[in-house]
Design a protein around this motif. Structure first.
Motif, PDB file in Angstrom:
ATOM      1  N   ARG A  97      38.289  47.772  46.746  1.00  0.00           N
ATOM      2  CA  ARG A  97      38.854  49.035  46.235  1.00  0.00           C
ATOM      3  C   ARG A  97      40.196  48.766  45.539  1.00  0.00           C
ATOM      4  NH1 ARG A  97      38.978  52.807  50.883  1.00  0.00           N
ATOM      5  NH2 ARG A  97      36.789  52.263  50.848  1.00  0.00           N
ATOM      6  N   ALA A  98      41.052  47.977  46.182  1.00  0.00           N
ATOM      7  CA  ALA A  98      42.360  47.677  45.590  1.00  0.00           C
ATOM      8  C   ALA A  98      42.181  46.856  44.313  1.00  0.00           C
ATOM      9  CB  ALA A  98      43.216  46.905  46.597  1.00  0.00           C
ATOM     10  N   PHE A  99      41.240  45.928  44.365  1.00  0.00           N
ATOM     11  CA  PHE A  99      40.973  45.078  43.202  1.00  0.00           C
ATOM     12  C   PHE A  99      40.539  45.948  42.010  1.00  0.00           C
ATOM     13  CE2 PHE A  99      38.023  42.568  40.642  1.00  0.00           C
ATOM     14  CZ  PHE A  99      38.776  41.451  40.392  1.00  0.00           C
ATOM     15  N   LEU A 100      39.639  46.906  42.257  1.00  0.00           N
ATOM     16  CA  LEU A 100      39.156  47.770  41.173  1.00  0.00           C
ATOM     17  C   LEU A 100      40.280  48.639  40.617  1.00  0.00           C
ATOM     18  CD1 LEU A 100      35.646  48.776  42.589  1.00  0.00           C
ATOM     19  CD2 LEU A 100      36.163  47.160  40.723  1.00  0.00           C
ATOM     20  N   TYR A 189      44.274  35.708  49.633  1.00  0.00           N
ATOM     21  CA  TYR A 189      45.179  36.093  50.723  1.00  0.00           C
ATOM     22  C   TYR A 189      46.218  37.115  50.253  1.00  0.00           C
ATOM     23  CZ  TYR A 189      49.612  35.642  53.251  1.00  0.00           C
ATOM     24  OH  TYR A 189      50.801  35.910  53.854  1.00  0.00           O
ATOM     25  N   GLN A 190      46.823  36.877  49.060  1.00  0.00           N
ATOM     26  CA  GLN A 190      47.910  37.751  48.592  1.00  0.00           C
ATOM     27  C   GLN A 190      47.451  39.207  48.488  1.00  0.00           C
ATOM     28  OE1 GLN A 190      50.668  36.310  48.583  1.00  0.00           O
ATOM     29  NE2 GLN A 190      50.415  34.197  47.933  1.00  0.00           N
ATOM     30  N   LEU A 191      46.214  39.415  48.071  1.00  0.00           N
ATOM     31  CA  LEU A 191      45.713  40.785  47.961  1.00  0.00           C
ATOM     32  C   LEU A 191      45.381  41.345  49.339  1.00  0.00           C
ATOM     33  CD1 LEU A 191      44.776  43.113  46.056  1.00  0.00           C
ATOM     34  CD2 LEU A 191      42.480  42.143  46.209  1.00  0.00           C
ATOM     35  N   ALA A 192      44.699  40.552  50.148  1.00  0.00           N
ATOM     36  CA  ALA A 192      44.248  41.030  51.458  1.00  0.00           C
ATOM     37  C   ALA A 192      45.434  41.409  52.350  1.00  0.00           C
ATOM     38  CB  ALA A 192      43.388  39.961  52.127  1.00  0.00           C
TER      39      ALA A 192
END
Ligand code: GLU
Length: 310
Positions: A97-100, A189-192
């Motif tokens: 969701r954050a990636f999109l 990792y940075q996104l998660a």
């Protein structure tokens, strides 16, 4: 020591939410136990919640049974967590969701560079390879996308770390556009970590100073995603006699569950909390109660690593 930004100090900080986020790549060693103890004490000192999250997103590095082993070691040392343990491997939909959201905002682009191409064209800054931005304006004909990167443009991020003070990072010249979806299909990792800290309502991140150079990237992503930035406290990293960080690679010994009082005593001594000798004959609970009441992290100000004899 800089002031914590959003919450007043003292007993009113009951909204404090801290966490320990081990990667289950093997059993806890002394260095990771120190990070657990530091984050636990900071939370308990502020009458806050202390959560545990298992960073098992990087499945190729995950070792079967390590998460259960880490949790059992924490418990045997009296480091009891609040709320349910969350596992990154079960949260892919949140990362997607954050990636999109970032993709829709036009901040991401696909990258076709192989490891070798990146190494050949990157600038070396300390331990970091600064990505040259080869794919920023499109992938060369005949190549296919491997990973996705976020543009850093001209972002300069300043962090007021509670122990390490002010750190400024110019993302373009020190890091470059960085990967959020890896070539192996895993979210980075940075996104998660950013998605999880926000989802868990973390107000205070206390962890090892080896992650200090990742923090500006995390703050940048928080800004792009419209998320709050927690306060950060980076504890000194435990290093061996050769100056290497204790880790599986440097053959650090696992923490045993047989002598938790003495291990906690050593962790407190490492953190310069000077526990009184009488605590050696008490329980883990007595040791942690004393340490939470007397927690003085400022004794570690400006200290990035400390030696430990193991
Ligand atoms: N899982 C990371 C590690 O063990 C820590 C992540 C974090 O505290 O942000 O190095």
């Amino acid at each position: 020591m800089p002031k914590r930004p959003s919450l007043p100090d003292g007993p009113y900080r009951s909204q404090y939410r801290g966490r320990f986020a081990p990667s289950p790549t093997g059993p806890l060693h002394f260095g990771s136990l120190v990070a657990a103890v530091g984050s636990y004490l900071d939370a308990r000192h502020h009458q806050g919640k202390w959560l545990v999250r298992i960073d098992d997103l990087d499945t190729p590095r995950t070792v079967g049974g390590a998460a259960a082993d880490i949790l059992a070691t924490l418990e045997s040392h009296g480091l009891h967590w609040d709320e349910q343990v969350i596992y990154q491997s079960q949260r892919t939909a949140e990362y997607e969701r954050a990636f999109l959201q970032l993709q829709e905002s036009g901040m991401m682009y696909p990258c076709a560079c192989s490891r070798k191409e990146i190494a050949d064209s990157a600038l070396q800054r300390g331990n970091e390879l600064v990505y040259s931005g080869s794919c920023r304006n499109g992938i060369a004909a005949g190549k296919t996308a491997r990973s996705w990167r976020v543009r850093v443009d001209d972002a300069v991020i300043t962090l007021d770390d509670l122990l390490q003070g002010m750190t400024t990072q110019d993302l373009a010249s020190e890091i470059g556009d960085f990967v959020l979806l890896r070539a192996d299909g895993l979210y980075a990792y940075q996104l998660a970590v950013v998605v999880d800290d926000a989802a868990q309502g973390i107000t205070d991140v206390v962890r090892g100073a080896d992650l200090l150079c990742s923090t500006p990237r995390q703050i940048y992503l928080q800004q792009l995603l419209g998320l709050k930035t927690p306060s950060y406290m980076h504890l000194p990293v435990a290093v061996n006699a050769r100056g290497e960080k204790l880790s599986k690679q440097t053959l650090a010994k696992p923490v045993t569950r047989h002598s938790p009082v003495s291990t906690l005593f050593n962790a407190l001594a490492f953190l310069r909390q000077y526990p009184p000798d009488e605590l050696r004959s008490g329980t883990t609970e007595e040791m942690l109660d004393w340490a939470a009441a007397n927690w003085k992290p400022e004794r570690l100000s400006n200290c990035l690593h400390l030696p430990v004899s193991t």
